[in-house]
Motif scaffolding. Structure first.
Motif, mmCIF file in Angstrom:
data_model
loop_
_atom_site.group_PDB
_atom_site.id
_atom_site.type_symbol
_atom_site.label_atom_id
_atom_site.label_comp_id
_atom_site.label_asym_id
_atom_site.label_seq_id
_atom_site.Cartn_x
_atom_site.Cartn_y
_atom_site.Cartn_z
ATOM 1 N N PRO A 231 0.885 -1.151 -0.066
ATOM 2 C CA PRO A 231 0.134 -0.087 0.215
ATOM 3 C C PRO A 231 0.860 1.232 -0.099
ATOM 4 N N GLU A 232 0.383 2.418 -0.628
ATOM 5 C CA GLU A 232 1.177 3.627 -0.679
ATOM 6 C C GLU A 232 2.504 3.318 -1.413
ATOM 7 N N TYR A 233 2.653 2.559 -2.241
ATOM 8 C CA TYR A 233 3.981 2.384 -2.929
ATOM 9 C C TYR A 233 4.591 3.749 -3.594
ATOM 10 N N GLU A 234 5.589 4.089 -3.174
ATOM 11 C CA GLU A 234 6.312 5.306 -3.668
ATOM 12 C C GLU A 234 7.645 5.071 -4.312
ATOM 13 N N GLY A 235 7.991 3.987 -4.581
ATOM 14 C CA GLY A 235 9.129 3.977 -5.165
ATOM 15 C C GLY A 235 9.027 4.158 -6.777
ATOM 16 N N PRO A 236 10.029 3.702 -7.491
ATOM 17 C CA PRO A 236 9.845 3.897 -8.909
ATOM 18 C C PRO A 236 9.053 2.798 -9.590
ATOM 19 N N THR A 237 8.633 3.497 -10.903
ATOM 20 C CA THR A 237 7.767 2.455 -11.573
ATOM 21 C C THR A 237 8.835 1.869 -12.492
ATOM 22 N N GLY A 238 8.256 0.415 -12.764
ATOM 23 C CA GLY A 238 9.230 -0.472 -13.790
ATOM 24 C C GLY A 238 8.922 -1.678 -13.334
ATOM 25 N N TYR A 239 9.806 -2.649 -13.683
ATOM 26 C CA TYR A 239 9.748 -4.176 -13.587
ATOM 27 C C TYR A 239 10.481 -4.783 -12.616
ATOM 28 N N LEU A 240 9.719 -5.502 -11.675
ATOM 29 C CA LEU A 240 10.674 -6.223 -10.707
ATOM 30 C C LEU A 240 10.819 -7.548 -11.157
ATOM 31 N N LYS A 241 12.078 -7.994 -11.375
ATOM 32 C CA LYS A 241 12.319 -9.523 -12.136
ATOM 33 C C LYS A 241 12.931 -10.317 -10.941
ATOM 34 N N VAL A 242 12.264 -11.442 -10.904
ATOM 35 C CA VAL A 242 12.608 -12.544 -9.858
ATOM 36 C C VAL A 242 12.769 -13.953 -10.325
ATOM 37 N N GLY A 243 14.031 -14.553 -9.879
ATOM 38 C CA GLY A 243 14.215 -15.852 -10.424
ATOM 39 C C GLY A 243 14.322 -16.823 -9.186
ATOM 40 N N SER B 237 8.248 -11.601 -13.989
ATOM 41 C CA SER B 237 8.345 -10.147 -13.784
ATOM 42 C C SER B 237 7.108 -9.715 -13.430
ATOM 43 N N LEU B 238 7.088 -8.398 -12.592
ATOM 44 C CA LEU B 238 5.947 -7.790 -12.160
ATOM 45 C C LEU B 238 6.291 -6.327 -12.386
ATOM 46 N N LYS B 239 5.139 -5.862 -12.742
ATOM 47 C CA LYS B 239 5.138 -4.200 -12.923
ATOM 48 C C LYS B 239 4.590 -3.569 -11.794
ATOM 49 N N LEU B 240 5.473 -2.784 -11.302
ATOM 50 C CA LEU B 240 4.827 -1.853 -10.167
ATOM 51 C C LEU B 240 5.039 -0.275 -10.559
ATOM 52 N N MET B 241 3.798 0.347 -10.183
ATOM 53 C CA MET B 241 3.846 1.718 -10.584
ATOM 54 C C MET B 241 3.576 2.696 -9.332
ATOM 55 N N ASN B 242 4.425 3.768 -9.270
ATOM 56 C CA ASN B 242 4.494 4.558 -8.311
ATOM 57 C C ASN B 242 3.033 5.259 -8.152
ATOM 58 N N GLN B 243 2.535 5.439 -6.876
ATOM 59 C CA GLN B 243 1.098 6.049 -6.733
ATOM 60 C C GLN B 243 0.977 7.462 -6.598
ATOM 61 N N SER B 244 2.137 7.997 -6.386
ATOM 62 C CA SER B 244 2.014 9.484 -6.366
ATOM 63 C C SER B 244 1.916 10.251 -7.566
#
Length: 131
Positions: free
Chosen positions: A59-71, A124-131
Motif C-alpha cells: 500500500p502507498e508504494y512510492e518507489g520507482p515505476t518499472g519491472y521487478l524481475k525474480v528468479g 516479472s511484475l510491473k510496479l507503478m508509483n502511486q504519487s
C-alpha cells in the motif's frame, strides 16, 4: 486508500524461462523452457500469478515505476528455493517479493528424462508509483 497497481504481464510467464547453463552442488538445474514436463502449481496455469497477486501488497508504494524481475528454483519435491531478485526497483519491493516467495505453495515438480528435476524459473511484475 492507496494501493499498488499490480499488473502481471502474461507474456512474461511464457517468455522469461531463460535458457541458462546453471548448476548447483552437482545437481543440474534445467531451464523452464527446456524441461520436458514443466512444473506448475495445482489448479491451472495462472495459479502462480494468482498467488503472487494475492500476497504481494505494498500500500502507498512510492518507489520507482518499472519491472521487478525474480528468479527461483523449483526443487524435485516441489518446494521453491534460491529466490533471487534479478532486477530490483528498490529494497522494499525486493524484500516483499522474497517474503511472498517463501510462502509459495508446493508445486507439482518438473520432469526431465522421466525423473523429477530442479527447474529454474523467472517472472516479472510491473510496479507503478502511486504519487
Amino acid at each position: 486508500m492507496k494501493r499498488i497497481l499490480f499488473i502481471a504481464m502474461w507474456f512474461f510467464m511464457f517468455c522469461t524461462g531463460h535458457a541458462q547453463d546453471l548448476s548447483m552442488a552437482n545437481d543440474e538445474i534445467v531451464p523452464y523452457n527446456d524441461v520436458e514436463l514443466r512444473p506448475e502449481l495445482p489448479g491451472n496455469y495462472s495459479s502462480f500469478m494468482d498467488f503472487v497477486s494475492k500476497n504481494f501488497s505494498m500500500p502507498e508504494y512510492e518507489g520507482p515505476t518499472g519491472y521487478l524481475k525474480v528468479g527461483f528454483v523449483i526443487e524435485p519435491n516441489g518446494l521453491v528455493s534460491n529466490v533471487k531478485v534479478l532486477k530490483s526497483l528498490d529494497s522494499t519491493s525486493s524484500e516483499v517479493i522474497k517474503k511472498v516467495m517463501t510462502k509459495c505453495p508446493q508445486w507439482k515438480p518438473g520432469e526431465h528424462n522421466g525423473k523429477p528435476v530442479r527447474v529454474y524459473y523467472e517472472f516479472s511484475l510491473k510496479l507503478m508509483n502511486q504519487s
